[in-house]
Design a protein around this motif. Structure first.
Motif, PDB file in Angstrom:
ATOM      1  N   TYR A 212       0.794  -1.238   0.000  1.00 50.45           N
ATOM      2  CA  TYR A 212       0.000   0.000   0.000  1.00 50.45           C
ATOM      3  C   TYR A 212       0.821   1.281   0.000  1.00 50.45           C
ATOM      4  CZ  TYR A 212      -3.728  -3.254   0.820  1.00 50.45           C
ATOM      5  OH  TYR A 212      -4.599  -4.301   0.679  1.00 50.45           O
TER       6      TYR A 212
ATOM      7  N   GLY B 227      -2.462   6.984  -2.609  1.00 52.72           N
ATOM      8  CA  GLY B 227      -3.774   7.615  -2.484  1.00 52.72           C
ATOM      9  C   GLY B 227      -3.851   8.666  -1.394  1.00 52.72           C
TER      10      GLY B 227
ATOM     11  N   ARG C  53      -5.252  12.292  -7.435  1.00 55.75           N
ATOM     12  CA  ARG C  53      -5.163  10.941  -6.877  1.00 55.75           C
ATOM     13  C   ARG C  53      -4.389  10.828  -5.561  1.00 55.75           C
ATOM     14  NH1 ARG C  53      -8.602   9.572 -10.592  1.00 55.75           N
ATOM     15  NH2 ARG C  53      -7.878   9.276 -12.709  1.00 55.75           N
TER      16      ARG C  53
ATOM     17  N   SER D 184       0.543  -6.680 -11.221  1.00 53.87           N
ATOM     18  CA  SER D 184      -0.308  -6.151 -10.161  1.00 53.87           C
ATOM     19  C   SER D 184       0.341  -6.499  -8.826  1.00 53.87           C
ATOM     20  CB  SER D 184      -1.723  -6.707 -10.259  1.00 53.87           C
ATOM     21  OG  SER D 184      -1.694  -8.105 -10.249  1.00 53.87           O
TER      22      SER D 184
ATOM     23  N   ASN E 258      -2.982  -5.918  -3.220  1.00 52.66           N
ATOM     24  CA  ASN E 258      -3.507  -4.588  -3.517  1.00 52.66           C
ATOM     25  C   ASN E 258      -3.868  -4.511  -5.008  1.00 52.66           C
ATOM     26  OD1 ASN E 258      -4.249  -1.961  -3.839  1.00 52.66           O
ATOM     27  ND2 ASN E 258      -2.368  -1.075  -3.023  1.00 52.66           N
TER      28      ASN E 258
ATOM     29  N   LYS F   9      -5.397  -2.410  -6.622  1.00 51.30           N
ATOM     30  CA  LYS F   9      -5.452  -1.048  -7.171  1.00 51.30           C
ATOM     31  C   LYS F   9      -4.071  -0.500  -7.524  1.00 51.30           C
ATOM     32  CE  LYS F   9      -9.681   0.066  -4.723  1.00 51.30           C
ATOM     33  NZ  LYS F   9     -10.348   0.999  -3.826  1.00 51.30           N
ATOM     34  N   ALA F  10      -3.038  -1.350  -7.437  1.00 51.39           N
ATOM     35  CA  ALA F  10      -1.678  -0.863  -7.682  1.00 51.39           C
ATOM     36  C   ALA F  10      -0.884  -1.852  -8.526  1.00 51.39           C
ATOM     37  CB  ALA F  10      -0.970  -0.644  -6.342  1.00 51.39           C
ATOM     38  N   TYR F  11       0.232  -1.368  -9.061  1.00 48.71           N
ATOM     39  CA  TYR F  11       1.131  -2.228  -9.825  1.00 48.71           C
ATOM     40  C   TYR F  11       2.583  -1.893  -9.509  1.00 48.71           C
ATOM     41  CZ  TYR F  11       1.817   1.719 -13.070  1.00 48.71           C
ATOM     42  OH  TYR F  11       2.122   2.936 -13.613  1.00 48.71           O
TER      43      TYR F  11
ATOM     44  N   LEU G 185      -0.280   3.611  -8.366  1.00 45.16           N
ATOM     45  CA  LEU G 185      -1.710   3.363  -8.482  1.00 45.16           C
ATOM     46  C   LEU G 185      -2.035   3.037  -9.935  1.00 45.16           C
ATOM     47  CD1 LEU G 185      -3.204   6.363  -6.460  1.00 45.16           C
ATOM     48  CD2 LEU G 185      -3.302   3.937  -5.820  1.00 45.16           C
ATOM     49  N   ASP G 186      -2.973   2.135 -10.161  1.00 45.22           N
ATOM     50  CA  ASP G 186      -3.423   1.826 -11.524  1.00 45.22           C
ATOM     51  C   ASP G 186      -3.922   3.092 -12.223  1.00 45.22           C
ATOM     52  OD1 ASP G 186      -2.838  -0.889 -11.449  1.00 45.22           O
ATOM     53  OD2 ASP G 186      -4.842  -1.450 -10.788  1.00 45.22           O
ATOM     54  N   THR G 187      -4.494   4.007 -11.442  1.00 41.74           N
ATOM     55  CA  THR G 187      -5.099   5.229 -12.003  1.00 41.74           C
ATOM     56  C   THR G 187      -4.155   6.427 -11.947  1.00 41.74           C
ATOM     57  OG1 THR G 187      -6.051   5.721  -9.848  1.00 41.74           O
ATOM     58  CG2 THR G 187      -7.434   4.469 -11.399  1.00 41.74           C
TER      59      THR G 187
END
Length: 164
Positions: free
Chosen positions: A34, A42, A88, A132, A136, A138-140, A157-159
């Motif tokens: 994280y 995030g 983000r 990935s 988690n 949502k992350a890579y 973060l993926d985004t």
């Protein structure tokens, strides 16, 4: 003689009982799943600055992101340790020498070790390996390698909207 032996054993047990707790507080944080230590993916700018663990890089980053360093790992000129996105929050963290993932991968690891640690490793359209992050979704992690060794390790973060 027996009393002395008991005192020594009791002292040894005390030290042994205290060691794991000490190890937990002095253990080096890992990169992922994280974030890195108190810096979490995030996390907003104000909260990240509030940790006291980062320092702003003059001229680091382009809108919509600002460049920062982990205080413990200054990166020098023309580099940053992490990007914080206006949208983000903490979006990208770059591993520095000595920082590893929970699976033991860091700068200098071989790509063979990376593939063993992350069997679902893929290659992006631009040619760098990524996967990935375990635990988690949502992350890579992204790995930039040279001569079969990791030269740069990124948690993002993926985004994220800071780097290509």
């Amino acid at each position: 003689m027996r009393k002395m032996l008991v005192a020594i054993l009791a002292g040894g047990a005390l030290v042994a009982a205290g060691t794991p707790a000490l190890a937990q507080t002095t253990a080096k944080p890992t990169l992922g799943p994280y974030g890195y230590g108190a810096i979490k993916l995030g996390m907003g700018l104000k909260q990240a600055r509030g940790t006291g663990k980062i320092v702003r890089k003059a001229g680091g980053g382009a809108a919509p992101c600002s460049g920062w360093d982990l205080k413990q790992y200054p990166t020098g000129k023309d580099r940053v340790g992490l990007y914080i996105s206006k949208k983000r929050g903490v979006a990208v963290i770059f591993a520095q020498k000595g920082i590893k993932t929970p699976e033991g991968i860091g700068i200098g690891s071989t790509m063979r070790q990376v593939k063993r640690a992350y069997p679902r490793l893929k290659t992006s359209a631009s040619g760098f390996p990524y996967t990935s992050v375990p635990r988690n979704p949502k992350a890579y992690y992204a790995f930039l390698a040279s001569k079969g060794k990791v030269r740069q390790l990124i948690l993002a973060l993926d985004t994220q909207d800071c780097v290509n």
